[in-house]
Design a protein around this motif. Structure first.
Motif, mmCIF file in Angstrom:
data_model
loop_
_atom_site.group_PDB
_atom_site.id
_atom_site.type_symbol
_atom_site.label_atom_id
_atom_site.label_comp_id
_atom_site.label_asym_id
_atom_site.label_seq_id
_atom_site.Cartn_x
_atom_site.Cartn_y
_atom_site.Cartn_z
ATOM 1 N N VAL A 222 0.855 -1.186 0.000
ATOM 2 C CA VAL A 222 0.000 0.000 0.000
ATOM 3 C C VAL A 222 0.893 1.239 0.000
ATOM 4 O O VAL A 222 1.911 1.278 0.692
ATOM 5 C CB VAL A 222 -0.928 0.008 1.227
ATOM 6 C CG1 VAL A 222 -1.790 1.262 1.263
ATOM 7 C CG2 VAL A 222 -1.803 -1.251 1.241
ATOM 8 N N THR A 223 0.497 2.245 -0.771
ATOM 9 C CA THR A 223 1.303 3.462 -0.886
ATOM 10 C C THR A 223 0.442 4.695 -0.640
ATOM 11 O O THR A 223 -0.790 4.631 -0.677
ATOM 12 C CB THR A 223 1.947 3.570 -2.276
ATOM 13 O OG1 THR A 223 0.905 3.722 -3.265
ATOM 14 C CG2 THR A 223 2.771 2.332 -2.595
ATOM 15 N N SER A 224 1.107 5.805 -0.426
ATOM 16 C CA SER A 224 0.409 7.083 -0.240
ATOM 17 C C SER A 224 0.178 7.717 -1.609
ATOM 18 O O SER A 224 0.845 8.674 -1.989
ATOM 19 C CB SER A 224 1.220 8.001 0.662
ATOM 20 O OG SER A 224 1.384 7.422 1.941
ATOM 21 N N ALA A 225 -0.757 7.161 -2.356
ATOM 22 C CA ALA A 225 -1.173 7.606 -3.689
ATOM 23 C C ALA A 225 -0.443 6.852 -4.793
ATOM 24 O O ALA A 225 0.620 6.261 -4.581
ATOM 25 C CB ALA A 225 -0.976 9.114 -3.883
ATOM 26 N N GLY A 226 -1.048 6.899 -5.973
ATOM 27 C CA GLY A 226 -0.447 6.257 -7.130
ATOM 28 C C GLY A 226 0.853 6.903 -7.549
ATOM 29 O O GLY A 226 1.793 6.215 -7.959
ATOM 30 N N TRP B 259 -7.698 11.507 -1.336
ATOM 31 C CA TRP B 259 -7.351 10.621 -0.216
ATOM 32 C C TRP B 259 -5.891 10.182 -0.262
ATOM 33 O O TRP B 259 -5.333 9.795 0.755
ATOM 34 C CB TRP B 259 -8.246 9.373 -0.253
ATOM 35 C CG TRP B 259 -9.686 9.672 -0.080
ATOM 36 C CD1 TRP B 259 -10.522 10.260 -0.993
ATOM 37 C CD2 TRP B 259 -10.482 9.414 1.070
ATOM 38 N NE1 TRP B 259 -11.784 10.364 -0.481
ATOM 39 C CE2 TRP B 259 -11.789 9.850 0.782
ATOM 40 C CE3 TRP B 259 -10.225 8.833 2.307
ATOM 41 C CZ2 TRP B 259 -12.829 9.747 1.696
ATOM 42 C CZ3 TRP B 259 -11.257 8.713 3.223
ATOM 43 C CH2 TRP B 259 -12.540 9.172 2.920
ATOM 44 N N ARG B 260 -5.296 10.214 -1.442
ATOM 45 C CA ARG B 260 -3.895 9.863 -1.655
ATOM 46 C C ARG B 260 -3.592 8.447 -1.184
ATOM 47 O O ARG B 260 -2.845 8.223 -0.224
ATOM 48 C CB ARG B 260 -2.946 10.876 -0.995
ATOM 49 C CG ARG B 260 -3.294 12.347 -1.189
ATOM 50 C CD ARG B 260 -3.677 12.714 -2.624
ATOM 51 N NE ARG B 260 -2.617 12.484 -3.585
ATOM 52 C CZ ARG B 260 -2.828 11.950 -4.799
ATOM 53 N NH1 ARG B 260 -4.034 11.557 -5.181
ATOM 54 N NH2 ARG B 260 -1.826 11.784 -5.613
ATOM 55 N N LEU B 261 -4.167 7.484 -1.890
ATOM 56 C CA LEU B 261 -3.997 6.077 -1.554
ATOM 57 C C LEU B 261 -3.801 5.277 -2.836
ATOM 58 O O LEU B 261 -4.563 5.430 -3.799
ATOM 59 C CB LEU B 261 -5.227 5.559 -0.794
ATOM 60 C CG LEU B 261 -5.114 4.169 -0.163
ATOM 61 C CD1 LEU B 261 -4.058 4.156 0.942
ATOM 62 C CD2 LEU B 261 -6.463 3.721 0.408
ATOM 63 N N GLY B 262 -2.773 4.442 -2.861
ATOM 64 C CA GLY B 262 -2.505 3.614 -4.020
ATOM 65 C C GLY B 262 -1.902 2.289 -3.600
ATOM 66 O O GLY B 262 -1.839 1.972 -2.409
ATOM 67 N N TRP B 263 -1.485 1.500 -4.604
ATOM 68 C CA TRP B 263 -0.836 0.234 -4.273
ATOM 69 C C TRP B 263 0.091 -0.213 -5.389
ATOM 70 O O TRP B 263 0.027 0.271 -6.507
ATOM 71 C CB TRP B 263 -1.866 -0.845 -3.939
ATOM 72 C CG TRP B 263 -2.611 -1.464 -5.089
ATOM 73 C CD1 TRP B 263 -2.244 -2.562 -5.819
ATOM 74 C CD2 TRP B 263 -3.894 -1.058 -5.599
ATOM 75 N NE1 TRP B 263 -3.205 -2.866 -6.751
ATOM 76 C CE2 TRP B 263 -4.224 -1.968 -6.639
ATOM 77 C CE3 TRP B 263 -4.789 -0.036 -5.290
ATOM 78 C CZ2 TRP B 263 -5.413 -1.871 -7.361
ATOM 79 C CZ3 TRP B 263 -5.977 0.060 -6.018
ATOM 80 C CH2 TRP B 263 -6.275 -0.834 -7.034
ATOM 81 N N ILE B 264 0.942 -1.141 -5.028
ATOM 82 C CA ILE B 264 1.918 -1.742 -5.940
ATOM 83 C C ILE B 264 1.757 -3.251 -5.899
ATOM 84 O O ILE B 264 1.577 -3.827 -4.825
ATOM 85 C CB ILE B 264 3.355 -1.366 -5.530
ATOM 86 C CG1 ILE B 264 3.668 0.097 -5.854
ATOM 87 C CG2 ILE B 264 4.386 -2.270 -6.197
ATOM 88 C CD1 ILE B 264 5.003 0.573 -5.315
ATOM 89 N N VAL B 265 1.804 -3.881 -7.058
ATOM 90 C CA VAL B 265 1.954 -5.333 -7.157
ATOM 91 C C VAL B 265 3.343 -5.588 -7.727
ATOM 92 O O VAL B 265 3.674 -5.113 -8.822
ATOM 93 C CB VAL B 265 0.877 -5.972 -8.044
ATOM 94 C CG1 VAL B 265 1.096 -7.477 -8.153
ATOM 95 C CG2 VAL B 265 -0.518 -5.678 -7.497
#
Length: 402
Positions: free
Chosen positions: A101-105, A255-261
């Protein structure tokens, strides 16, 4: 004392790589709108609708329960598990151990680049492109070469042979965004397969920005629920990092929420980078993310239907205007089209703000390959689009009469 002791200190400057970064021309146009009454802003990449109530309620409940503390660098376990299930349903088996989980894309893009790119490395990017993807490697001292999409009767298309020729053995990373901002171009599964096989042979990393994957209107959109993804083809532990965001599919831009796979072998080092960048995403925002992933399916489905209707409406309206060349893209939420005056797109967009109260993004903001075009975000209702079309039509008519 020597003469050197009296020398005036030099002015404080950022390092050269940072000073050389190009500023946002979209912001430059938006700044031109300050003080202009009743501007219709279509320049930023976000909907005019607020985040769905069920997501806001989840954040409020989390705050009420005291979710205000640090979390694991890679995200809270419930969100990583929810994202693993979500990605698995779209693209095949994915474990929580491959998700961060990251703080935005955009933070995810920076982290992905920091993982694999260093000073002197060669990066290739497909353009026109949201400038962050081109500029981020430069912050790290890398050199970026671009391969431009072509524009013609079929809209924006990729010359696959030209891209493969650019991916030489000395290339460290390919940065690719599909569905694409600003053009709406979508890379086909066959193109992805060819690129993946080529990058495997040469040991080239792929960072795939897939934040618009759910905003897909292709012929197979109803059956796939998402645009073609490198995750459909790549094993989870090879040189592929996919970046995503909550901003588009669930209207969570603020909201500044993203993710990485990414490969599981990267996760320990990725955790270090998260620690030194942001430490973690806010706990209550992550709780809202769980609600978005687990409860947002029907909302996203309706959102895509609404966006497609807005796209078709705007394409029809613009196509009726003399001198406008526009094609309906297969993905994202933008039209990237040509019109009279767009050869100097920044000047045109500033004039549109001042003289017509219409806010569009200049094509040059997305690299020199975008010059001659402007971007219109159609993530709003058709009445608002009609008001914008009327202002553009009036402006072009007045220019023609001069």
């Amino acid at each position: 004392m020597t003469e050197l002791d009296f020398r005036k200190p030099s002015a404080p400057d950022a390092r050269d790589a940072v000073r050389a970064l190009r500023p946002s021309q979209i912001r430059e146009v938006a700044n031109a709108g300050f003080g202009v009454e009743n501007v219709l802003p279509f320049w930023f990449g976000e909907s005019d609708r607020v985040t769905p109530q069920f997501i806001r309620d989840a954040a409020s409940a989390a705050l009420a329960d005291g979710a205000t503390f640090y979390t694991h660098n890679l995200g809270i376990a419930p969100l990583r598990a929810a994202l693993a299930s979500y990605v698995s349903a779209l693209h095949g088996a994915t474990s929580a151990g491959h998700v961060a989980v990251t703080s935005a894309g955009v933070n995810a893009l920076m982290l992905a680049a920091q993982l694999v790119v260093g000073a002197g490395d060669r990066v290739v990017a497909v353009t026109p492109l949201w400038p962050n993807l081109v500029e981020i490697p430069k912050i790290l001292g890398a050199h970026v070469d671009t391969v431009a999409l072509d524009y013609g009767t079929q809209g924006w298309t990729l010359d696959l042979d030209r891209l493969l020729a650019a991916l030489t053995p000395d290339t460290k990373l390919l940065m690719i965004n599909s569905p694409n901002n600003p053009t709406g171009w979508v890379m086909t599964r066959e193109q992805q397969r060819s690129v993946l096989e080529h990058c495997r042979r040469h040991g080239i990393w792929i960072v795939a920005d897939e934040v618009y994957e759910r905003l897909y209107y292709g012929d197979d959109a109803g059956s796939t629920r998402a645009a073609p993804s490198f995750l459909d083809l790549a094993a989870r532990d090879e040189r592929v990092i996919c970046v995503n965001s909550f901003s588009k599919a669930w209207l969570m831009t603020g909201w500044r929420l993203g993710w990485i796979v990414a490969p599981a072998a990267l996760m320990d080092d990725l955790g270090k980078l998260v620690e030194y960048n942001t430490s973690c995403a806010p706990s209550f925002v992550q709780q809202a993310g769980v609600a978005a992933v687990e409860q947002g399916g029907r909302f996203t489905q309706q959102l895509v239907a609404d966006l497609k209707a807005s796209r078709d409406h705007l394409v029809q309206a613009l196509s009726a205007m003399p001198g406008v060349d526009v094609k309906a893209p297969a993905g994202a939420m933008y039209l990237f089209f040509s019109l009279p005056g767009a050869a100097k797109s920044l000047d045109l967009c500033k004039a549109l703000v001042r003289e017509a109260g219409l806010g569009l993004a200049p094509g040059s903001a997305f690299g020199p390959e975008g010059e001659g075009f402007v971007r219109w975000c159609y993530a709003c209702d058709t009445a608002r689009l009609d008001a914008g079309v009327e202002r553009l039509q009036r402006y072009l008519g007045e220019c023609g009469a001069r």
